[in-house]
Design a protein around this motif. Structure first.
Motif, PDB file in Angstrom:
ATOM      1  N   LEU B  12       0.840  -1.191   0.000  1.00  0.00           N
ATOM      2  CA  LEU B  12       0.000   0.000   0.000  1.00  0.00           C
ATOM      3  C   LEU B  12       0.876   1.242   0.000  1.00  0.00           C
ATOM      4  O   LEU B  12       1.494   1.585   1.005  1.00  0.00           O
ATOM      5  CB  LEU B  12      -0.887   0.013   1.246  1.00  0.00           C
ATOM      6  CG  LEU B  12      -1.979  -1.060   1.261  1.00  0.00           C
ATOM      7  CD1 LEU B  12      -2.651  -1.123   2.615  1.00  0.00           C
ATOM      8  CD2 LEU B  12      -2.979  -0.790   0.152  1.00  0.00           C
ATOM      9  N   THR B  13       0.963   1.838  -1.155  1.00  0.00           N
ATOM     10  CA  THR B  13       1.681   3.096  -1.252  1.00  0.00           C
ATOM     11  C   THR B  13       0.843   4.029  -2.098  1.00  0.00           C
ATOM     12  O   THR B  13      -0.207   3.661  -2.613  1.00  0.00           O
ATOM     13  CB  THR B  13       3.045   2.923  -1.928  1.00  0.00           C
ATOM     14  OG1 THR B  13       2.812   2.538  -3.283  1.00  0.00           O
ATOM     15  CG2 THR B  13       3.893   1.872  -1.232  1.00  0.00           C
ATOM     16  N   GLU B  14       1.336   5.234  -2.222  1.00  0.00           N
ATOM     17  CA  GLU B  14       0.615   6.207  -3.020  1.00  0.00           C
ATOM     18  C   GLU B  14       0.451   5.688  -4.456  1.00  0.00           C
ATOM     19  O   GLU B  14      -0.603   5.802  -5.066  1.00  0.00           O
ATOM     20  CB  GLU B  14       1.409   7.510  -3.030  1.00  0.00           C
ATOM     21  CG  GLU B  14       0.552   8.723  -2.766  1.00  0.00           C
ATOM     22  CD  GLU B  14       1.391   9.963  -2.695  1.00  0.00           C
ATOM     23  OE1 GLU B  14       2.276  10.012  -1.830  1.00  0.00           O
ATOM     24  OE2 GLU B  14       1.158  10.872  -3.504  1.00  0.00           O
ATOM     25  N   THR B  17      -2.125   2.648  -4.593  1.00  0.00           N
ATOM     26  CA  THR B  17      -3.532   3.021  -4.415  1.00  0.00           C
ATOM     27  C   THR B  17      -4.047   3.688  -5.670  1.00  0.00           C
ATOM     28  O   THR B  17      -5.192   3.507  -6.068  1.00  0.00           O
ATOM     29  CB  THR B  17      -3.739   3.970  -3.215  1.00  0.00           C
ATOM     30  OG1 THR B  17      -2.636   4.848  -3.117  1.00  0.00           O
ATOM     31  CG2 THR B  17      -3.935   3.218  -1.947  1.00  0.00           C
ATOM     32  N   PHE B  92      -8.483  -1.998   2.464  1.00  0.00           N
ATOM     33  CA  PHE B  92      -8.550  -1.402   3.811  1.00  0.00           C
ATOM     34  C   PHE B  92      -9.955  -1.604   4.330  1.00  0.00           C
ATOM     35  O   PHE B  92     -10.921  -1.502   3.585  1.00  0.00           O
ATOM     36  CB  PHE B  92      -8.284   0.097   3.787  1.00  0.00           C
ATOM     37  CG  PHE B  92      -7.472   0.559   2.651  1.00  0.00           C
ATOM     38  CD1 PHE B  92      -6.091   0.556   2.754  1.00  0.00           C
ATOM     39  CD2 PHE B  92      -8.064   1.021   1.484  1.00  0.00           C
ATOM     40  CE1 PHE B  92      -5.340   0.991   1.699  1.00  0.00           C
ATOM     41  CE2 PHE B  92      -7.301   1.464   0.445  1.00  0.00           C
ATOM     42  CZ  PHE B  92      -5.931   1.450   0.534  1.00  0.00           C
ATOM     43  N   GLU B  93     -10.033  -1.837   5.619  1.00  0.00           N
ATOM     44  CA  GLU B  93     -11.358  -1.902   6.227  1.00  0.00           C
ATOM     45  C   GLU B  93     -11.976  -0.519   6.157  1.00  0.00           C
ATOM     46  O   GLU B  93     -11.281   0.479   6.269  1.00  0.00           O
ATOM     47  CB  GLU B  93     -11.263  -2.297   7.716  1.00  0.00           C
ATOM     48  CG  GLU B  93     -10.582  -3.604   7.988  1.00  0.00           C
ATOM     49  CD  GLU B  93      -9.114  -3.396   8.319  1.00  0.00           C
ATOM     50  OE1 GLU B  93      -8.829  -3.095   9.470  1.00  0.00           O
ATOM     51  OE2 GLU B  93      -8.277  -3.522   7.404  1.00  0.00           O
ATOM     52  N   VAL B  95     -13.544   1.159   3.737  1.00  0.00           N
ATOM     53  CA  VAL B  95     -13.681   1.998   2.549  1.00  0.00           C
ATOM     54  C   VAL B  95     -14.894   1.553   1.753  1.00  0.00           C
ATOM     55  O   VAL B  95     -15.063   0.367   1.551  1.00  0.00           O
ATOM     56  CB  VAL B  95     -12.422   1.916   1.677  1.00  0.00           C
ATOM     57  CG1 VAL B  95     -12.669   2.604   0.334  1.00  0.00           C
ATOM     58  CG2 VAL B  95     -11.272   2.589   2.390  1.00  0.00           C
TER      59      VAL B  95
END
Lengths: 484, 95
Positions: B12-14, B17, B92-93, B95
């Motif tokens: 998970l990075t910019e 995502t 992610f939880e 969203v």
């Protein structure tokens, strides 16, 4: 936004606020970005992490609390508007539930003052102060006594002598007095009656025993009607020599050359004192009359604030005597709490009076022109700080404007003026009434002139003077004139 | 390979995502022994989606020094998975 109001005490309510979910969410997203800017999430540049990542890292509660910190004042203000409440002071905003967000806040409401019909009220105006010759003579007597000379003499004690005595007084089992080497003025007015007479004729080192009773209606209830056995020993007799009433006395008494000058000064001082007392009595009577038609409701917080004021005043007074408030309390054996309790009743009274007078000022359209206020403050400052340079005073006034002290002073001055107005009104003194209303007008005009001048010169003080002088004197005037 | 041993963690990075949002590409660290086919099966089983394409790259370990000691971080395998249109994975939880 949903707001629920619940009254918990006099002028105190609890607001239950449920802000719109949308507002909260927006705020939380903004806050999340803030947080990630300060504490970057790994893999994301500062401030770029998605909301969900921030929430997972820091927790919803953290974000919500931080968001509320920012939003609380806004939410609070809006809630007040919605509930149509005028707040006096605000308590802590508490989070009741988090999802949905429900907030609770304890709000003290502004005091309400209901002014009844006071048009029929009046007070008995006290007669103008008139000084009689006897009163002046009495004052002169007092001056003479102050400058008397005391010479020790070897003869029995006479009336009006100065005596140094040991006095022991016992009533039954109880000791009433036991003092050694007290200096007294032997007069016929000594208490209990007959004490002075009983001393007359004593010679030095003589002891006498006698019994006297206090009158039934004596001020001190402990002593009233008691019979006391006295034992007195005389140590010294001093003859009192009063100076003659002549120009020399005037010189002794102060910066006067002749007796006439002294008389004049004494008369003036006496007039001022009696005048002040008269005003005081009239004001008390008028305020009392006003209070009979006034209903005041105020929150506890207002009373506590009033007590704070009293405490601050007291502390200030002590300071000027070189005393620390805390050490003063220790001296009189009180704690802050007991002191607060002890002033509570008088604080309540003065709070009610002040609120009533402010309402009265409103009802009568009494205003304080800016120049009047400034003059007042200037006077107070130059008195206190012994400042003469007016630029300094101007500066201080400017500062006071900024930190809000000015508003407090304004209220104080207004209360004082309202009281004057009230007295004049109730006592039916028309000229004084007219004068009070007029002074506001003329001073406003003056003030405007000043302001205009200031604009040309570009003086900072006068600029703010323009803002402050929102006194619509024209509106108030016609009414007052008609009355006069 | 066992399906449950393949995927180690999502990356998970910019960058990832953004790829997920715009290109339906999801990136995972996977077991070094896993093949594209293993990854496809694992993702489809774990997230109940259809996988369109799998790209795999080996991320060579880097030399790391600790004072006088020279060490290496381990080499690992990264898989970028493109899903069929309409599919998505919520990594992610909430969203």
């Amino acid at each position: 936004m949903k707001v629920n109001t619940e009254t918990v005490a006099t002028r105190e309510v609890v607001l239950t606020i449920e802000p719109d979910a949308k507002t909260i969410e927006d705020a939380m997203r903004r806050t999340a970005r803030q947080i990630s800017r300060v504490r970057p999430v790994p893999g994301f540049r500062p401030g770029r992490a998605p909301y969900a990542m921030v929430e997972r890292m820091f927790g919803r509660e953290v974000i919500l609390n931080q968001a509320l910190d920012v939003m609380a004042p806004d939410i609070y203000r809006q809630a007040l508007k919605e509930a149509e409440i005028e707040a006096y002071s605000q308590g802590q905003i508490e989070v009741e539930t988090e999802d949905p967000v429900v907030l609770k806040v304890n709000v003290s409401l502004a005091p309400t003052v209901e002014l009844g019909d006071y048009s029929e009220l009046s007070i008995e105006p006290e007669p103008e102060v008139a000084i009689t010759d006897e009163q002046v003579e009495e004052e002169i007597e007092a001056v003479r006594r102050r400058h008397a000379e005391y010479t020790p003499v070897e003869r029995p004690l006479q009336m009006d002598d100065h005596a140094v005595l040991d006095i022991k007084g016992v009533s039954g089992e109880e000791e009433i007095v036991n003092q050694e080497r007290v200096t007294v003025n032997v007069t016929e007015e000594m208490m209990p009656p007959g004490f002075g007479e009983a001393l007359v004729g004593m010679s030095v080192d003589e002891s006498r025993e006698f019994t006297l009773s206090y009158p039934e209606e004596f001020e001190d209830e402990e002593l009233a009607g008691r019979e006391v056995d006295y034992e007195v020993t005389l140590h010294t007799v001093r003859e009192v020599e009063l100076p003659d009433v002549d120009d020399d006395l005037a010189k002794m008494a102060g910066d006067y050359d002749t007796l006439d000058e002294l008389r004049e000064a004494l008369t003036e001082r006496l007039t001022q004192r009696l005048e002040a007392e008269r005003r005081q009595r009239e004001t008390e009577a008028a305020v009392e009359a006003l209070l009979s038609v006034v209903t005041v409701e105020y929150p506890q917080a207002a009373l506590e604030d009033e007590i704070d004021r009293i405490m601050q005043n007291q502390a200030g007074r002590l300071q000027s005597m070189g005393l620390n408030f805390q050490s003063y309390l220790n001296m009189v054996g009180q704690t802050i709490e007991t002191f607060r309790d002890s002033v509570r009743p008088s604080a309540e009274q003065s709070l009610i009076e002040r609120l009533a007078l402010l309402e009265y000022a409103e009802a009568e359209g009494i205003e304080i022109a800016d120049a009047e206020l400034q003059g007042e403050v200037g006077r107070a400052l130059s008195n206190r700080l012994a400042m003469q340079a007016s630029p300094q005073i101007d500066e201080t006034i400017d500062e006071m404007r900024k930190d809000g002290t000015m508003r407090l002073i304004y209220a104080d001055v207004l209360v004082r003026k309202a009281a004057q107005h009230l007295v004049a009104n109730f006592a039916g003194r028309e000229e004084e009434l007219a004068e009070l209303s007029e002074s506001a007008e003329s001073e406003t005009a003056e003030d405007e002139e000043q302001a205009a001048e200031g604009e040309v010169v570009g003086e900072p003080t006068s600029d703010s003077a323009v803002e402050e002088s929102a006194v619509p004197a024209d509106e108030e005037q016609p009414e007052a004139d008609a009355e006069a | 390979m066992n399906v449950y041993e393949v995927i180690k963690r999502p990356i998970l990075t910019e960058k990832t995502t953004e790829q997920a949002d715009e290109l339906r590409q999801y990136t995972f660290e996977v077991d070094r022994r896993a093949t594209k086919i293993d990854v496809r099966r694992a993702v489809e089983a774990a997230f109940d989606v259809t996988v369109e394409d799998v790209r795999i790259m080996r991320m060579p370990g880097k030399t790391r020094r600790f004072g006088r000691h020279i060490g290496r971080t381990s080499t690992w395998k990264k898989a970028s998975v493109t899903l069929a249109p309409g599919d998505s994975i919520s990594l992610f939880e909430g969203v």
